[in-house]
Design an enzyme around this catalytic site. Structure first.
Site, PDB file in Angstrom:
ATOM      1  N   CYS A  62      -1.148   6.676   8.952  1.00  0.00           N
ATOM      2  CA  CYS A  62      -1.485   5.386   8.352  1.00  0.00           C
ATOM      3  C   CYS A  62      -2.606   5.648   7.356  1.00  0.00           C
ATOM      4  CB  CYS A  62      -1.886   4.375   9.427  1.00  0.00           C
ATOM      5  SG  CYS A  62      -3.220   4.958  10.515  1.00  0.00           S
ATOM      6  N   ARG A 118       0.838  -1.207   0.000  1.00  0.00           N
ATOM      7  CA  ARG A 118       0.000   0.000   0.000  1.00  0.00           C
ATOM      8  C   ARG A 118       0.871   1.254   0.000  1.00  0.00           C
ATOM      9  NH1 ARG A 118      -4.530   0.386   4.382  1.00  0.00           N
ATOM     10  NH2 ARG A 118      -5.201   2.097   3.019  1.00  0.00           N
TER      11      ARG A 118
END
Length: 284
Positions: free
Chosen positions: A241, A182
């Site tokens: 995040c 990611r």
């Protein structure tokens, strides 16, 4: 007393009758929003209250403006903590299934509101509790109004505008708690844009945990984050995040390693990409 504390299942089991103990069950699943409440109803550690990530530990989402889990309104969270029986001197234990991401979010919120001692995460979570052959309860949590009072420490968080102005400063250490695919932008299962904030380093929160599902020893965590800091001041570190949850796991691990508490960019990637003027990077 250290800011970040762990408690073993055996230690917690021995303290269940303590009048100062408050336990919060923070189980949650992004792919099944009722999972936590349903699991709590099917069995929880005796005396635990259920703390839902979206209803209790996050604020209202404004589409196109906030991230997926914005910070809760402080007074609303204080009121909720009081409903759970939390006092200023309570011993609070937080748990989820493991590896502790949702428990760490609750830990950070308590620190944000000024409760810096007497807060522990159950090391290994409920998986470790089961492995120790300890029982669960179906009984409701005891009702007692707490007296907790807290105010948010704005030095512990940073918003998108502040971060954008800080990105090119050499003293900044920016760490991303998402996994490497990611971070690189190779996959993006949740958000509409893939990649990471320019200048960030990948520091997957799962690397804070050993094969046994428990946090690594403090010296190993220190070595890990020493490499990320590369001599820069830990006070200038910013963690993010996808939505401000697993970043708290890195901040907890940093505190376990003996570092001072860095800043949380709570909006994280899901907020950052709402502004097309914000830079996006891919690859390493």
């Amino acid at each position: 007393m250290p800011l970040a504390q762990l408690i073993t299942p055996q230690q917690l089991a021995e303290q269940l009758d303590s009048p100062k103990l408050v336990i919060l069950d923070c189980r949650f699943a992004l792919e099944d929003l009722d999972y936590g409440q349903r699991s709590y109803a099917e069995g929880h550690i005796a005396g635990a209250h259920f703390a839902d990530l979206e209803r209790d530990l996050s604020g209202k989402v404004v589409k196109g403006v906030t991230g997926r889990h914005p910070l809760p309104e402080p007074q609303r969270l204080v009121d909720r903590l009081r409903e759970w029986g939390v006092d200023n001197d309570s011993q609070v234990v937080l748990y989820d299934d493991g590896p502790g991401a949702f428990a760490a979010r609750a830990w950070w919120l308590l620190a944000w509101l000024g409760k810096r001692d007497g807060v522990s995460i159950l090391d290994g979570g409920l998986k470790a509790w089961h492995a120790a052959h300890l029982p669960l309860s179906l009984d409701p949590a005891p009702k007692r109004e707490g007296t907790f009072s807290g105010e948010p420490d704005m030095h512990l968080s940073i918003d998108a505008e502040q971060l954008a102005k800080t990105l090119k400063k050499p003293e900044l250490t920016l760490i991303d708690a998402r996994g490497l695919p990611r971070f690189r932008g190779e996959v993006e299962p949740i958000d509409p844009v893939a990649g990471h904030i320019p200048g960030a380093q990948c520091a997957a929160f799962t690397d804070n945990i050993g094969a046994d599902g428990r946090f690594l020893p403090a010296d190993q965590l220190k070595k890990r984050f020493d490499e990320k800091l590369a001599g820069r001041a830990p006070e200038q570190l910013v963690a993010y995040c996808g939505s401000g949850v697993t970043a708290c796991h890195n901040l907890f691990a940093l505190a376990l390693a003996g570092y001072p508490l860095g800043k949380l960019y709570a909006g994280s990637w899901s907020e950052w990409i709402n502004d097309p003027q914000h830079g996006v990077a891919t690859g390493d």
